[in-house]
Motif scaffolding. Structure first.
Motif, mmCIF file in Angstrom:
data_model
loop_
_atom_site.group_PDB
_atom_site.id
_atom_site.type_symbol
_atom_site.label_atom_id
_atom_site.label_comp_id
_atom_site.label_asym_id
_atom_site.label_seq_id
_atom_site.Cartn_x
_atom_site.Cartn_y
_atom_site.Cartn_z
ATOM 1 N N SER A 1 0.822 -1.118 -0.105
ATOM 2 C CA SER A 1 -0.062 0.045 -0.013
ATOM 3 C C SER A 1 1.002 1.335 -0.187
ATOM 4 N N MET A 2 1.719 1.163 0.801
ATOM 5 C CA MET A 2 2.711 2.570 0.708
ATOM 6 C C MET A 2 3.424 2.734 -0.559
ATOM 7 N N ALA A 3 3.877 1.571 -1.105
ATOM 8 C CA ALA A 3 4.649 1.704 -2.344
ATOM 9 C C ALA A 3 3.701 2.370 -3.522
ATOM 10 N N ASN A 4 2.505 1.818 -3.536
ATOM 11 C CA ASN A 4 1.449 2.317 -4.362
ATOM 12 C C ASN A 4 1.231 3.670 -4.095
ATOM 13 N N ALA A 5 0.889 4.232 -3.017
ATOM 14 C CA ALA A 5 0.558 5.375 -2.794
ATOM 15 C C ALA A 5 1.832 6.503 -3.299
ATOM 16 N N PHE A 6 3.106 6.200 -3.103
ATOM 17 C CA PHE A 6 4.302 6.882 -3.389
ATOM 18 C C PHE A 6 4.324 6.841 -5.000
ATOM 19 N N ALA A 7 3.672 5.719 -5.436
ATOM 20 C CA ALA A 7 3.604 5.375 -7.037
ATOM 21 C C ALA A 7 2.740 6.649 -7.570
ATOM 22 N N THR A 8 1.888 7.078 -6.859
ATOM 23 C CA THR A 8 0.510 8.139 -7.216
ATOM 24 C C THR A 8 1.818 9.338 -7.608
ATOM 25 N N PHE A 9 2.419 9.834 -6.658
ATOM 26 C CA PHE A 9 3.328 11.082 -6.895
ATOM 27 C C PHE A 9 4.307 10.960 -8.060
ATOM 28 N N ALA A 10 4.941 9.504 -8.174
ATOM 29 C CA ALA A 10 5.569 9.323 -9.235
ATOM 30 C C ALA A 10 5.082 9.447 -10.415
ATOM 31 N N ALA A 11 3.728 9.138 -10.574
ATOM 32 C CA ALA A 11 2.671 9.152 -11.922
ATOM 33 C C ALA A 11 2.142 10.556 -12.088
ATOM 34 N N ASP A 12 2.662 11.652 -11.424
ATOM 35 C CA ASP A 12 2.014 12.996 -11.666
ATOM 36 C C ASP A 12 0.769 12.959 -11.212
ATOM 37 N N GLY A 13 0.517 12.162 -9.952
ATOM 38 C CA GLY A 13 -0.783 12.518 -9.272
ATOM 39 C C GLY A 13 -1.817 11.365 -9.533
ATOM 40 N N ARG A 14 -1.600 10.505 -10.543
ATOM 41 C CA ARG A 14 -2.704 9.493 -11.052
ATOM 42 C C ARG A 14 -2.301 8.405 -10.146
ATOM 43 N N TYR A 15 -3.283 7.922 -9.437
ATOM 44 C CA TYR A 15 -3.385 6.711 -8.733
ATOM 45 C C TYR A 15 -4.133 5.419 -9.632
ATOM 46 N N CYS A 16 -3.220 4.358 -9.362
ATOM 47 C CA CYS A 16 -3.680 3.021 -9.865
ATOM 48 C C CYS A 16 -3.869 1.994 -9.090
ATOM 49 N N ALA A 17 -4.920 1.363 -8.730
ATOM 50 C CA ALA A 17 -4.902 0.273 -7.598
ATOM 51 C C ALA A 17 -3.889 -0.839 -8.055
ATOM 52 N N PRO A 18 -3.201 -1.480 -6.874
ATOM 53 C CA PRO A 18 -2.541 -2.398 -7.183
ATOM 54 C C PRO A 18 -2.911 -3.601 -7.925
ATOM 55 N N ILE A 19 -2.370 -4.298 -8.818
ATOM 56 C CA ILE A 19 -2.936 -5.459 -9.573
ATOM 57 C C ILE A 19 -1.843 -6.620 -9.716
ATOM 58 N N ALA A 20 -2.167 -7.855 -9.488
ATOM 59 C CA ALA A 20 -1.216 -8.941 -9.915
ATOM 60 C C ALA A 20 -1.488 -9.677 -10.942
ATOM 61 N N LEU A 21 -2.557 -9.683 -11.304
ATOM 62 C CA LEU A 21 -3.216 -10.568 -12.805
ATOM 63 C C LEU A 21 -3.198 -9.709 -13.924
ATOM 64 N N LEU A 22 -2.420 -10.415 -15.054
ATOM 65 C CA LEU A 22 -2.593 -9.728 -16.358
ATOM 66 C C LEU A 22 -3.821 -10.179 -16.942
ATOM 67 N N ARG A 23 -3.943 -11.822 -16.926
ATOM 68 C CA ARG A 23 -4.786 -12.366 -17.548
ATOM 69 C C ARG A 23 -4.906 -13.840 -17.159
ATOM 70 N N VAL A 24 -6.105 -14.453 -17.220
ATOM 71 C CA VAL A 24 -6.273 -15.871 -16.861
ATOM 72 C C VAL A 24 -6.926 -16.579 -18.144
ATOM 73 N N ALA A 25 -6.412 -17.739 -18.600
ATOM 74 C CA ALA A 25 -7.126 -18.402 -19.666
ATOM 75 C C ALA A 25 -7.190 -19.761 -18.987
ATOM 76 N N ASP A 26 -8.363 -20.351 -19.519
ATOM 77 C CA ASP A 26 -8.682 -21.934 -19.371
ATOM 78 C C ASP A 26 -7.867 -22.957 -20.618
ATOM 79 N N VAL A 27 -8.102 -24.039 -20.646
ATOM 80 C CA VAL A 27 -7.560 -24.888 -21.252
ATOM 81 C C VAL A 27 -7.693 -24.606 -22.810
ATOM 82 N N ALA A 28 -8.919 -24.247 -23.089
ATOM 83 C CA ALA A 28 -9.361 -23.833 -24.499
ATOM 84 C C ALA A 28 -8.828 -22.514 -24.973
ATOM 85 N N GLY A 29 -8.073 -21.728 -24.019
ATOM 86 C CA GLY A 29 -7.753 -20.396 -24.557
ATOM 87 C C GLY A 29 -8.840 -19.261 -24.110
#
Length: 755
Positions: free
Chosen positions: A552-580
């Motif tokens: 949470s702290m890293a993400n809060a300081f990332a807001t300053f780094a991004a010129d004030g834009r906040y983005c909630a932390p995410i860990a998943l880019l995409r999930v696909a099943d066996v059929a794609g």
């Protein structure tokens, strides 16, 4: 006596003949049920048999068998696998021709000739069983596939007790199996059936299907199996325990050679190939497959965090049991945000900081990407499962205890952030129209209970006074700085980059606390224990009294780094099943949270922290590589120490302290890596940990110069007096420089560890 033996032999022969006739008739009925209309078949017994067959399903729905789920980094590196049955489905064309030929040769030589049931094989096996007293099976590959599919469906439905093994089948079971096999042959091609069989068949408890078996026994993909390897695996399926090449190598070799002989007699291989294969040994290269985050190839704690995200999300199933089925049997490909390059460096750094320390002090690093919220690295100096001589825990130091819905995340619940909270009061100072260099009175050390703090939203500030003077309270009598010499007037930014407690309170005394609350909420800060907002109307939280997770702290300081834009932390880019097919991942949630000019003012002050403030003793090489800003922090007992530092491309929280015992142990008089510390502060251990890591990775992501704050943010304009008529020859007055620091402030040396 001889007469009795004659009668017995005669009875046995008659029984054998009768059984032969009965089963032959039933086989005829089976075939007739497909080829002849029911009305054309005469006889009561035959009619009942046809009725029985018609009650069976006319088509076999083939469910997808359990497959192994893979969790990978954003750059495709394996993190971990998850399975109830270790199985990786591969198409027939990606299997060695040897395994295809070997299985057909030993299990069903007429596979490409029959229609699901080999009547010749049935009659031959029946005759042998009844006349010689032997037990021969006559199940075709198609019938074996039917059995495997049916059992897999039962297991997937949690009905393992209903699974019927080959030796337990009744005549009715066998007839049903035949009927379904013939239906299957109408629906699928021979190659499709063979592919399905080789992907579902059992080899041992951690190898289901040919790909997993090839990897387990020989450390090669199924496509690379050579002749002796393929023959051994083909022979194994008949009795995985008896022919296990690890436990029973002699049995295994004998069975392999039997497979090779069958392949030779059927023209699948030449005599030369046969002889060369028979001359080889087992040639095993067993690599036991390990599954779950405890056996992760990297980042076990990040893996565990992602696993909790899946199991807590209703999009993956109606309840936890359904989600576990999806994770462990669904063959998912979970692509995460993790960058393997950063993860490797982060893990190496926390291990170097305090990998094996008997006192079990925790070290942690987590990096998020400004402007996206992607978690790029997550590491701590512990092992997931107990190991001799290692610091072990399954608690994740970097994340919250639970998610916003109250679901467990297995996190430590955060640590007191100390002075890393000060930039948010400073940000609100700028947001409310004050200037970076505006002078505040940092000499004031007492704010009594009657002090009139401002709160426009009607919230009452918590009963707190910086003037304690009460018996039994283990607190200072007044507001303290970590070093003497700073109880004086000073510019607000000077107070921040030197981390002066009294300067932060002097700013807060002139601000609306509802604005400070809004600023903290805007950058996503919350309690690491229960996710509730940090109550900024409790004065102690100005200096970091509530536990917050490093992520949470890293993400809060990332807001300053991004010129004030906040983005909630995410860990998943995409999930696909066996059929794609895509399954729900994590949607990116970004918003404009802080005025860009305010963020730029904060960035400027935190760059100065490294150049001339409380972070001056941190490794200076990091400043020479890329434009970087940072803030140090230490709680009152020195049990939680921090550096939050960032470029425009990476924001990293570095933590060192008491991670397991609720920060009960003071960080004083301890030895880390052979060095004694009378007390620890943010710049001492967490600082070098952050700097050494960022030196390695900062250039992997674009790190531009931070935009400069506008002049009005830096200093308030000095009003010009109205012009006076003067002779043209009189020189104009020269205005004093804007934003100059007070003489006392500018003449002082940088503060040391005012955290």
């Amino acid at each position: 006596m001889a007469g009795k033996r004659f009668v017995f032999r005669t009875a046995r022969a008659l029984a054998a003949m009768l059984g032969f006739v009965i089963v032959s008739g039933m086989c005829g009925v089976l075939v007739a049920s497909f080829l002849v209309p029911g009305a054309a078949l005469a006889g009561t017994t035959v009619s009942k048999s046809i009725s029985y067959f018609k009650s069976l399903p006319t088509e076999l729905a083939v469910p997808t068998p359990a497959q192994t789920t893979r969790m990978v980094t954003a750059d495709g590196k394996l993190i971990a696998t998850f399975y109830a049955e270790n199985r990786v489905r591969v198409p027939l064309k990606q299997m060695s021709p040897f395994i295809r030929d070997a299985v057909v040769a030993i299990e069903d030589s007429r596979f490409y000739e029959h229609s699901g049931v080999d009547t010749q094989g049935v009659l031959r096996a029946l005759a042998s069983n009844l006349t010689r007293g032997e037990r021969q099976g006559a199940s075709t590959l198609t019938q074996q596939y039917v059995t495997n599919v049916a059992n897999e469906a039962l297991i997937s439905a949690g009905r393992e007790d209903q699974v019927v093994l080959s030796g337990q089948k009744s005549v009715g079971d066998k007839l049903r199996e035949m009927r379904l096999a013939m239906a299957l042959e109408k629906k699928f091609t021979k190659d499709q059936i063979l592919e399905g069989y080789l992907n579902i068949v059992f080899f041992n408890r951690i190898a289901y299907g040919i790909e997993a078996a090839a990897q387990y026994f020989y450390s090669v993909p199924a496509s690379k199996l050579n002749l002796p390897q393929a023959a051994l695996l083909a022979g194994l399926v008949n009795s995985p325990s008896f022919y296990d090449p690890v436990a029973n190598p002699k049995n295994s070799i004998a069975r392999r050679n039997q497979v090779l002989a069958a392949m030779l007699s059927q023209g699948k291989i030449t005599k030369k190939q046969h002889d060369a294969a028979v001359a080889t040994g087992e040639g095993l290269k067993v690599v036991p497959s390990k599954q779950g985050c405890a056996a992760a190839a990297m980042a076990p704690y990040f893996c565990d965090y992602v696993t909790h995200l899946i199991l807590n999300n209703p999009a993956y199933g109606a309840d936890t049991e359904a989600r576990e089925q999806k994770l462990y049997r669904g063959g998912l490909t979970i692509t995460t945000t993790l960058d393997s390059r950063l993860q490797e460096k982060a893990q190496a750094q926390v291990d170097a900081t305090a990998g094996a320390n008997p006192a079990k002090w925790g070290a942690a690093l987590v990096t998020v990407q400004p402007g996206t919220g992607k978690i790029l690295a997550m590491a701590q100096n512990t092992v997931f499962l107990p190991q001799r001589g290692k610091f072990d825990t399954q608690l994740n130091f970097n994340v919250d205890s639970q998610d916003p819905d109250g679901n467990d995340l297995n996190g430590a619940g955060g640590f007191q952030p100390g002075s890393t909270m000060k930039p948010f009061t400073f940000a609100e100072w700028l947001h409310q129209g004050r200037a970076m260099t505006e002078v505040v009175d940092a000499s004031r050390r007492e704010y009594p209970l009657g002090f009139r703090w401002r709160s426009s939203c009607g919230k009452v500030l918590g009963g707190y006074s910086t003037k304690q003077r009460k018996a039994g309270l283990e607190a200072a009598d007044d507001l303290q700085n970590a070093s003497d010499g700073y109880y004086r007037k000073m510019p607000a930014d000077y107070g921040l980059y030197n981390s002066i407690n009294t300067a932060t309170f002097a700013e807060a005394a002139q601000l609306d606390f509802c604005g400070i609350q809004n600023m903290v909420n805007a950058v996503g800060l919350h309690s690491g224990l229960d996710g509730t907002p940090i109550n900024m109307h409790q004065l102690g939280n100005l200096l970091g009294g509530t536990g917050v997770s490093p992520m949470s702290m890293a993400n809060a300081f990332a807001t300053f780094a991004a010129d004030g834009r906040y983005c909630a932390p995410i860990a998943l880019l995409r999930v696909a099943d066996v059929a794609g097919q895509k399954l729900p991942g994590q949607a990116q949630e970004c918003r404009d949270a802080v005025d860009p000019n305010v963020a730029r003012g904060v960035n400027k002050a935190l760059q100065d922290m490294l150049n001339k403030g409380s972070g001056i003793y941190i490794n200076p090489k990091v400043q020479s590589r890329v434009p970087v800003a940072a803030k140090t922090g230490t709680n009152n007992s020195n049990s939680a120490t921090w550096v939050l530092g960032y470029t425009t491309g990476l924001a990293t929280a570095s933590f060192f302290g008491d991670a397991l015992e609720g920060q009960q142990r003071p960080g004083r008089n301890l030895t880390v890596n052979g060095k004694f510390y009378s007390r620890i502060d943010g710049y001492m251990i967490a600082g070098p940990q952050w700097a050494n890591y960022m030196i390695e990775v900062a250039r992997l992501y674009p790190a531009a110069a931070f935009p400069k704050p506008p002049a009005a943010i830096v200093a308030k304009p000095v009003p010009k007096p109205p012009p006076k008529p003067t002779p043209r020859s009189t020189p104009k007055p020269v205005p004093s420089p804007r934003g100059s620091a007070s003489p006392a402030a500018s003449a002082s040396p940088p503060a040391r560890a005012n955290d």
